[in-house]
Design a protein around this motif. Structure first.
Motif, PDB file in Angstrom:
ATOM      1  N   MET A 138      -5.441   4.727 -14.509  1.00 46.74           N
ATOM      2  CA  MET A 138      -5.034   6.082 -14.111  1.00 46.74           C
ATOM      3  C   MET A 138      -3.751   6.006 -13.285  1.00 46.74           C
ATOM      4  SD  MET A 138      -7.032   8.714 -11.560  1.00 46.74           S
ATOM      5  CE  MET A 138      -6.357  10.311 -11.160  1.00 46.74           C
ATOM      6  N   ARG A 139      -2.741   6.735 -13.734  1.00 50.00           N
ATOM      7  CA  ARG A 139      -1.499   6.801 -12.971  1.00 50.00           C
ATOM      8  C   ARG A 139      -1.316   8.224 -12.473  1.00 50.00           C
ATOM      9  NH1 ARG A 139       4.374   6.769 -15.732  1.00 50.00           N
ATOM     10  NH2 ARG A 139       3.654   8.870 -16.196  1.00 50.00           N
ATOM     11  N   ILE A 140      -0.882   8.339 -11.216  1.00 51.79           N
ATOM     12  CA  ILE A 140      -0.517   9.648 -10.664  1.00 51.79           C
ATOM     13  C   ILE A 140       0.974   9.607 -10.347  1.00 51.79           C
ATOM     14  CG2 ILE A 140      -0.756  11.132  -8.638  1.00 51.79           C
ATOM     15  CD1 ILE A 140      -3.721  10.550  -8.654  1.00 51.79           C
ATOM     16  N   SER A 141       1.701  10.598 -10.829  1.00 48.72           N
ATOM     17  CA  SER A 141       3.137  10.711 -10.560  1.00 48.72           C
ATOM     18  C   SER A 141       3.391  11.933  -9.698  1.00 48.72           C
ATOM     19  CB  SER A 141       3.931  10.829 -11.860  1.00 48.72           C
ATOM     20  OG  SER A 141       3.833   9.636 -12.608  1.00 48.72           O
ATOM     21  N   VAL A 142       4.205  11.762  -8.682  1.00 49.82           N
ATOM     22  CA  VAL A 142       4.472  12.843  -7.740  1.00 49.82           C
ATOM     23  C   VAL A 142       5.984  12.995  -7.564  1.00 49.82           C
ATOM     24  CG1 VAL A 142       3.879  13.830  -5.492  1.00 49.82           C
ATOM     25  CG2 VAL A 142       2.377  12.117  -6.515  1.00 49.82           C
ATOM     26  N   PHE A 185      -9.033   6.164   6.836  1.00 45.92           N
ATOM     27  CA  PHE A 185     -10.218   6.607   6.107  1.00 45.92           C
ATOM     28  C   PHE A 185     -11.023   5.449   5.503  1.00 45.92           C
ATOM     29  CE2 PHE A 185      -7.238  10.133   6.252  1.00 45.92           C
ATOM     30  CZ  PHE A 185      -8.047  11.110   6.820  1.00 45.92           C
ATOM     31  N   GLY A 186     -10.695   4.226   5.926  1.00 50.62           N
ATOM     32  CA  GLY A 186     -11.483   3.070   5.507  1.00 50.62           C
ATOM     33  C   GLY A 186     -11.491   2.849   4.003  1.00 50.62           C
ATOM     34  N   VAL A 187     -10.358   3.097   3.352  1.00 52.73           N
ATOM     35  CA  VAL A 187     -10.266   2.941   1.895  1.00 52.73           C
ATOM     36  C   VAL A 187     -10.173   1.448   1.553  1.00 52.73           C
ATOM     37  CG1 VAL A 187      -8.899   3.469  -0.165  1.00 52.73           C
ATOM     38  CG2 VAL A 187      -9.134   5.186   1.642  1.00 52.73           C
ATOM     39  N   LYS A 188     -11.043   0.996   0.677  1.00 50.25           N
ATOM     40  CA  LYS A 188     -11.060  -0.424   0.300  1.00 50.25           C
ATOM     41  C   LYS A 188     -10.299  -0.692  -0.995  1.00 50.25           C
ATOM     42  CE  LYS A 188     -13.475  -1.479   3.856  1.00 50.25           C
ATOM     43  NZ  LYS A 188     -12.713  -2.036   4.996  1.00 50.25           N
ATOM     44  N   GLN A 189      -9.925   0.358  -1.692  1.00 45.72           N
ATOM     45  CA  GLN A 189      -9.171   0.201  -2.932  1.00 45.72           C
ATOM     46  C   GLN A 189      -7.689  -0.007  -2.631  1.00 45.72           C
ATOM     47  OE1 GLN A 189      -8.471   3.642  -5.631  1.00 45.72           O
ATOM     48  NE2 GLN A 189      -9.659   2.496  -7.139  1.00 45.72           N
ATOM     49  N   GLY A 190      -7.039  -0.831  -3.422  1.00 48.40           N
ATOM     50  CA  GLY A 190      -5.603  -1.045  -3.259  1.00 48.40           C
ATOM     51  C   GLY A 190      -4.798  -0.062  -4.094  1.00 48.40           C
ATOM     52  N   ALA A 235       5.185  12.376  -0.736  1.00 40.09           N
ATOM     53  CA  ALA A 235       4.667  12.284  -2.105  1.00 40.09           C
ATOM     54  C   ALA A 235       3.534  11.257  -2.182  1.00 40.09           C
ATOM     55  CB  ALA A 235       5.789  11.901  -3.067  1.00 40.09           C
ATOM     56  N   THR A 236       3.677  10.163  -1.450  1.00 39.95           N
ATOM     57  CA  THR A 236       2.628   9.133  -1.413  1.00 39.95           C
ATOM     58  C   THR A 236       1.355   9.696  -0.788  1.00 39.95           C
ATOM     59  OG1 THR A 236       4.303   7.384  -1.282  1.00 39.95           O
ATOM     60  CG2 THR A 236       2.073   6.810  -0.576  1.00 39.95           C
ATOM     61  N   LEU A 237       1.497  10.442   0.295  1.00 43.99           N
ATOM     62  CA  LEU A 237       0.324  11.066   0.930  1.00 43.99           C
ATOM     63  C   LEU A 237      -0.383  12.014  -0.038  1.00 43.99           C
ATOM     64  CD1 LEU A 237       1.750  11.904   4.488  1.00 43.99           C
ATOM     65  CD2 LEU A 237       0.046  10.150   3.941  1.00 43.99           C
ATOM     66  N   LYS A 294      -5.186  12.466  -3.856  1.00 49.23           N
ATOM     67  CA  LYS A 294      -5.850  12.703  -5.142  1.00 49.23           C
ATOM     68  C   LYS A 294      -6.451  11.409  -5.692  1.00 49.23           C
ATOM     69  CE  LYS A 294      -5.095  14.576  -9.771  1.00 49.23           C
ATOM     70  NZ  LYS A 294      -4.146  15.218 -10.713  1.00 49.23           N
ATOM     71  N   LEU A 295      -5.667  10.330  -5.678  1.00 47.98           N
ATOM     72  CA  LEU A 295      -6.125   9.057  -6.257  1.00 47.98           C
ATOM     73  C   LEU A 295      -7.372   8.535  -5.556  1.00 47.98           C
ATOM     74  CD1 LEU A 295      -5.222   6.834  -8.365  1.00 47.98           C
ATOM     75  CD2 LEU A 295      -4.203   5.648  -6.422  1.00 47.98           C
ATOM     76  N   TRP A 296      -7.396   8.629  -4.236  1.00 49.53           N
ATOM     77  CA  TRP A 296      -8.519   8.113  -3.446  1.00 49.53           C
ATOM     78  C   TRP A 296      -9.572   9.183  -3.134  1.00 49.53           C
ATOM     79  CZ3 TRP A 296      -4.981   4.984   0.421  1.00 49.53           C
ATOM     80  CH2 TRP A 296      -4.575   3.795  -0.203  1.00 49.53           C
ATOM     81  N   GLU A 297      -9.361  10.392  -3.697  1.00 47.69           N
ATOM     82  CA  GLU A 297     -10.327  11.490  -3.561  1.00 47.69           C
ATOM     83  C   GLU A 297     -10.712  11.736  -2.092  1.00 47.69           C
ATOM     84  OE1 GLU A 297     -13.513  10.317  -6.163  1.00 47.69           O
ATOM     85  OE2 GLU A 297     -12.438  10.981  -7.961  1.00 47.69           O
TER      86      GLU A 297
END
Length: 292
Positions: A1-5, A79-84, A108-110, A115-118
């Motif tokens: 899944m790619r997200i473009s901003v 937010f303790g996100v473990k995904q890279g 844009a990254t924020l 969205k990517l990390w829900e």
């Protein structure tokens, strides 16, 4: 899944510095708007717990010196996100130009990682986090047009300004915002831009008043340090621009033009003087900037 901003550049229609605050920052009052010169930030999830940043411009740092990297790390830790995540920035906005390119990439990254990390964060919450990265990031989170106060992080959204062309020219120099603010000396005779008139111009869609109300209190500081900025301003005015101003702390200068027939003439005149010249339109209103 790619997200473009999409990460659009901003210009300052006004930039006023009111005083230096006890915390070392300056109290500012600015009317800012986005233009359709934009970077693109692509985000992919990584199985490994790391932030990997790449950029089309080799001279852009890929570590904590990059605002987009900082934004990802801040969200990850908060937010303790473990995904890279792998971040790729396609640069179109010139660097160190007074156009908030780095801040827009961070915003844009924020938005994209939200969205990517829900994470389910609101724009207001993202803007509050963005203020920890840089003073222009909150505005870039919202996009559109706004009055920014405080150190730039307090945002009051406005309607779009009158539509027009924007010709931007950046001389081949980098300007340190810290140096410009460090050389600013506010005194009783300091000319301040008419922010109230600019707000009225936006509200009433008065293009002439908008051009007459352009003002940047940092401009005189920057032109003393870098005379090329004044030369670009004079060339734009002589070529028929309706309004001319330096954006941010510079060195980019922009011309506002209502009639398309003038655009090519001004562009050609500038291209004989500097290499980095761009033709854009005022975006003015926030748009759906997550592209995929």
């Amino acid at each position: 899944m790619r997200i473009s901003v999409k990460a659009p550049a901003k210009i300052n229609l006004t930039l006023d510095v009111l005083y230096k605050r006890p915390d070392g920052y300056h109290e500012v009052e600015m009317v800012m708007t986005t233009v359709d010169l934009a970077d693109r930030v692509d985000l992919w999830p990584l199985a490994s717990d790391e932030i990997r940043l790449e950029c089309s411009a080799s001279y852009v740092p890929d570590d904590m010196r990059n605002h987009a990297y900082k934004a990802a790390l801040l969200l990850k830790e908060r937010f303790g996100v473990k995904q890279g995540v792998r971040i790729y920035i396609e640069k179109q906005i010139p660097v160190a130009a007074g156009l908030a390119g780095g801040s827009s990439d961070a915003a844009a990254t924020l938005r994209g990682l939200n969205k990517l990390w829900e994470l389910g964060l609101s724009l207001d919450e993202l803007a509050e986090i963005g203020a920890e990265i840089g003073s222009d990031v909150p505005f870039c989170v919202y996009g559109g047009t706004a009055l920014a106060t405080g150190r730039g992080e307090k945002i009051a959204l406005l309607q779009a300004p009158p539509p027009c062309w924007v010709i931007l020219a950046k001389p081949p120099i980098g300007v340190s915002t810290a140096d410009v603010y460090g050389n600013l000396r506010l005194h009783e005779g300091t000319p301040h831009p008419p922010t109230g008139d600019m707000l009225a111009a936006v509200r009433t869609q008065d293009f002439g008043l908008m051009c007459r109300s352009l003002g940047n209190v940092l401009e005189e500081v920057t032109v003393e340090l870098y005379p090329q900025v004044r030369q670009i301003k004079e060339l734009m005015a002589a070529s028929g621009a309706d309004g001319v101003l330096m954006s941010g702390s510079g060195p980019t200068v922009f011309a506002l033009v209502q009639k398309e027939a003038k655009v090519q003439r001004i562009y050609n005149a500038l291209r004989g003087f500097v290499k980095d010249v761009y033709v854009a339109r005022i975006l003015g209103c926030a748009e759906a900037e997550i592209l995929a």
